[in-house]
Design an enzyme around this catalytic site. Structure first.
Site, short mmCIF file in Angstrom:
data_model
loop_
_atom_site.label_atom_id
_atom_site.label_comp_id
_atom_site.label_asym_id
_atom_site.label_seq_id
_atom_site.Cartn_x
_atom_site.Cartn_y
_atom_site.Cartn_z
N ILE A 68 38.85 45.99 39.60
CA ILE A 68 38.76 44.50 39.90
C ILE A 68 37.31 43.84 40.04
O ILE A 68 36.65 44.42 41.03
CB ILE A 68 39.75 44.19 41.14
CG1 ILE A 68 41.16 45.00 40.82
CG2 ILE A 68 39.84 42.75 41.28
CD1 ILE A 68 42.03 44.51 39.64
N SER A 92 47.45 47.55 30.56
CA SER A 92 48.03 47.13 29.39
C SER A 92 49.61 46.49 29.61
O SER A 92 50.09 45.42 29.14
CB SER A 92 48.09 47.87 28.15
OG SER A 92 46.64 48.11 27.84
N GLU A 115 46.49 48.27 37.44
CA GLU A 115 46.57 49.37 38.56
C GLU A 115 46.26 50.60 37.93
O GLU A 115 46.15 50.86 36.76
CB GLU A 115 48.29 49.41 38.85
CG GLU A 115 48.76 48.02 39.01
CD GLU A 115 50.28 48.07 39.80
OE1 GLU A 115 50.88 48.97 39.54
OE2 GLU A 115 50.52 47.27 40.43
N PRO A 116 45.94 51.75 38.81
CA PRO A 116 45.69 52.94 38.42
C PRO A 116 46.53 53.65 37.35
O PRO A 116 46.11 54.24 36.30
CB PRO A 116 45.71 53.88 39.70
CG PRO A 116 45.44 52.90 40.90
CD PRO A 116 46.05 51.74 40.26
N GLU A 134 41.16 33.28 29.55
CA GLU A 134 40.23 34.40 29.53
C GLU A 134 39.75 34.63 28.30
O GLU A 134 38.78 35.23 28.15
CB GLU A 134 40.89 35.31 30.47
CG GLU A 134 40.22 36.53 30.68
CD GLU A 134 40.67 37.50 31.48
OE1 GLU A 134 41.91 37.59 31.99
OE2 GLU A 134 40.06 38.77 31.61
C1 LIG Z 1 34.51 46.34 34.02
C2 LIG Z 1 36.06 45.96 33.95
C3 LIG Z 1 36.18 45.16 34.69
C4 LIG Z 1 37.58 44.62 34.80
N1 LIG Z 1 38.12 43.47 35.62
C5 LIG Z 1 39.38 43.34 35.88
C6 LIG Z 1 39.77 42.50 36.82
O1 LIG Z 1 39.10 41.58 36.99
N2 LIG Z 1 41.05 42.12 37.03
C7 LIG Z 1 42.07 42.92 36.37
O2 LIG Z 1 43.24 42.97 36.69
N3 LIG Z 1 41.74 44.06 35.54
C8 LIG Z 1 40.52 44.21 35.08
N4 LIG Z 1 39.85 45.34 34.25
C9 LIG Z 1 41.09 46.06 34.01
C10 LIG Z 1 41.46 45.84 32.27
O3 LIG Z 1 41.92 44.60 32.08
C11 LIG Z 1 42.01 46.89 31.76
O4 LIG Z 1 41.04 48.32 31.87
C12 LIG Z 1 42.67 46.77 30.40
O5 LIG Z 1 43.71 45.76 30.41
C13 LIG Z 1 43.30 47.84 29.86
O6 LIG Z 1 43.91 48.76 30.81
P1 LIG Z 1 43.84 50.36 31.16
O7 LIG Z 1 42.41 50.50 31.31
O8 LIG Z 1 44.82 50.47 32.09
O9 LIG Z 1 44.19 51.00 29.66
P2 LIG Z 1 45.54 51.26 29.30
O10 LIG Z 1 46.72 50.35 29.51
O11 LIG Z 1 46.01 52.78 29.94
O12 LIG Z 1 45.29 51.82 27.81
C14 LIG Z 1 44.74 52.99 27.19
C15 LIG Z 1 44.49 52.81 25.62
O13 LIG Z 1 45.98 52.63 25.00
C16 LIG Z 1 45.98 51.63 24.18
N5 LIG Z 1 47.29 51.00 24.36
C17 LIG Z 1 47.93 50.75 25.70
N6 LIG Z 1 49.44 50.05 25.17
C18 LIG Z 1 49.38 50.11 23.81
C19 LIG Z 1 50.41 49.74 22.91
N7 LIG Z 1 51.49 49.10 23.18
N8 LIG Z 1 49.82 49.93 21.51
C20 LIG Z 1 48.68 50.31 21.07
N9 LIG Z 1 47.63 50.85 22.11
C21 LIG Z 1 48.13 50.66 23.17
C22 LIG Z 1 44.98 50.59 24.98
O14 LIG Z 1 44.69 49.59 23.87
C23 LIG Z 1 43.86 51.57 25.36
O15 LIG Z 1 43.08 51.79 24.06
C24 LIG Z 1 38.56 45.57 34.22
C25 LIG Z 1 38.10 46.61 33.53
C26 LIG Z 1 36.80 47.07 33.47
C27 LIG Z 1 36.56 48.28 32.69
#
Ligand SMILES: Cc1cc2nc3c(=O)[nH]c(=O)nc-3n(C[C@H](O)[C@H](O)[C@H](O)COP(=O)(O)OP(=O)(O)OC[C@H]3O[C@@H](n4cnc5c(N)ncnc54)[C@H](O)[C@@H]3O)c2cc1C
Length: 381
Positions: free
Chosen positions: A160, A135, A130-131, A244
């Site tokens: 997505i 994680s 989600e926006p 995955e």
């Molecule tokens: C090209 C692309 C395709 C994707 N496809 C899909 C899809 O098909 N379906 C889907 O659901 N998602 C998809 N994603 C989303 C992807 O799974 C997420 O971007 C990823 O899980 C990280 O979430 P976030 O971007 O919100 O980062 P955030 O959760 O905001 O994290 C930001 C940073 O903080 C760090 N961080 C967060 N929590 C912790 C912690 N507890 N300890 C240490 N560090 C932490 C993270 O490691 C990261 O470096 C896609 C993303 C991309 C870019």
């Protein structure tokens, strides 16, 4: 019995050959054009379906091959050779969107949804992120409130894969209270009133894949579209992550392998200071280092796959494999561009795309940091 039995049997080798032929005839001749266009023809799904490549790992009664981890590994190793992470990601979105339905969906849903997806006639995506964050899955905000025979869904998803084209979305929603115990999975179908899809997001890599934001505004979804138990979705999501993560590890290792092969060819052709650059010890040692790390990551992936195939729990090991493989592919793709010099920065070189496409692998499917959190927890920390 040989001392080092192969992980792969004859059927796996056939899948490898079929996938290789598919890549050579159906993808490679067009891949540069599709990458520049940031898309590829939808018919590719149907062609992949006809070749039997979309059914790998899914139940036979719905047109699949049945579960077979090494068949999936063989397929992934070959499809990555199309050198477009975007094509691989899009064609592969069924690998994350469909298993929850195959595993926990009601019979009616399985019979309706799985066969057309495996034939490549319909496209499915998995929508968790989600926006507000990807994680912290347990704290997702998209809400589904029960109203009669429907859930009313409000919220949004982002990044997505296959989101623009998807006919079906397996969507993580909050049906209960706070935390992981309030999460469920719902099948939300294209054209459901209240469900809209945003623009195709522009990305660093994976250009040929479509990546979308999804919006739900008072979107009514029949309760029969629930996948798995209400408020039991978190476990389904975490279980789904295992395959995955292995796939992403295999993609990373294969990406690194292709980059190495490109380098081995180039250093035998390119000259500097009157000699082939492969003659410089610095470059030779770099290639030796790349090859060594790739070998180690491939073996780790196979070992984890073997444990998975044997039904063992590999939560820790698959997280290690994903992190190890993506560290290796980060190193190898970076050094591959360096070895190619200016040509490594040009779109016409394969290593340029491998370098960009690789960057997502330590972010998607659970970031490097989240994988380390999982490993630390499994170590009892
Ligand atoms: C090209 C692309 C395709 C994707 N496809 C899909 C899809 O098909 N379906 C889907 O659901 N998602 C998809 N994603 C989303 C992807 O799974 C997420 O971007 C990823 O899980 C990280 O979430 P976030 O971007 O919100 O980062 P955030 O959760 O905001 O994290 C930001 C940073 O903080 C760090 N961080 C967060 N929590 C912790 C912690 N507890 N300890 C240490 N560090 C932490 C993270 O490691 C990261 O470096 C896609 C993303 C991309 C870019």
């Amino acid at each position: 019995m040989p001392i080092f039995p192969s992980y792969f049997n004859e059927t796996h080798e056939q899948v490898r050959q079929t996938t290789r032929r598919f890549v050579e005839t159906e993808i490679l001749p067009h891949v540069a054009e599709w990458e520049e266009a940031c898309t590829f023809p939808r018919e590719l799904y149907q062609k992949a379906g006809e070749a039997g490549l979309l059914g790998i790992g899914f139940p036979e009664e719905y047109g699949g091959t049945g579960k077979d981890v090494f068949m999936a590994v063989a397929f992934t190793e070959e499809i990555v050779r199309c050198t477009s992470g975007g094509v691989v990601a899009s064609l592969g979105s069924l690998g994350i969107g469909l298993p929850p339905i195959a595993e926990w969906g009601p019979a009616e849903m399985k019979a309706r949804v799985i066969p057309p997806v495996l034939r490549g006639e319909k496209i499915i995506a998995l929508a968790i992120t989600e926006p507000s964050g990807g994680s912290d899955v347990a704290n997702l905000k998209t809400r589904a409130v029960r109203d009669g025979d429907d859930y009313v869904v409000n919220g949004s998803k982002t990044y997505i894969t296959s989101g623009v084209r998807a006919d079906y979305c397996t969507v993580a929603v909050r049906t209960g209270g706070d935390g992981y115990g309030g999460v469920s999975l719902l099948l939300i179908e294209k054209d459901t009133p209240g469900f809209t899809v945003g623009r195709n997001l522009k990305k660093m890599g994976w250009w040929a894949s479509d990546t979308a934001e999804l919006f739900f505004a008072d979107c009514r979804v029949p309760v029969t579209n629930l996948i798995g138990p209400e408020n039991g979705g978190f476990l389904c999501i975490m279980t789904n992550f295992q395959m995955e993560r292995l796939t992403l590890a295999v993609i990373a290792t294969t990406t690194a392998q292709i980059a190495l092969e490109e380098c081995l060819r180039y250093v035998g052709e390119r000259e500097a200071f009157g000699r082939k650059i492969g003659g410089f010890q610095v470059i030779r040692h770099k290639l030796a280092e790349m090859a060594t790390r790739i070998e180690a990551s491939r073996e780790l992936n196979y070992r984890v796959a073997a444990k998975m195939a044997a039904g063992e729990t590999v939560v820790k090991e698959v997280s290690m494999a994903k992190n190890f493989s993506t560290q290796v592919s980060d190193f190898v793709t970076y050094e591959a561009v360096q070895i190619f010099g200016g040509m490594g920065y040009m779109r016409e070189s394969v290593v340029e795309r491998l370098y960009r496409d690789n960057r997502i692998l330590s972010i998607g499917g659970g970031t490097y940091e989240i994988m380390n959190e999982v490993i630390a927890k499994q170590l009892g920390l």
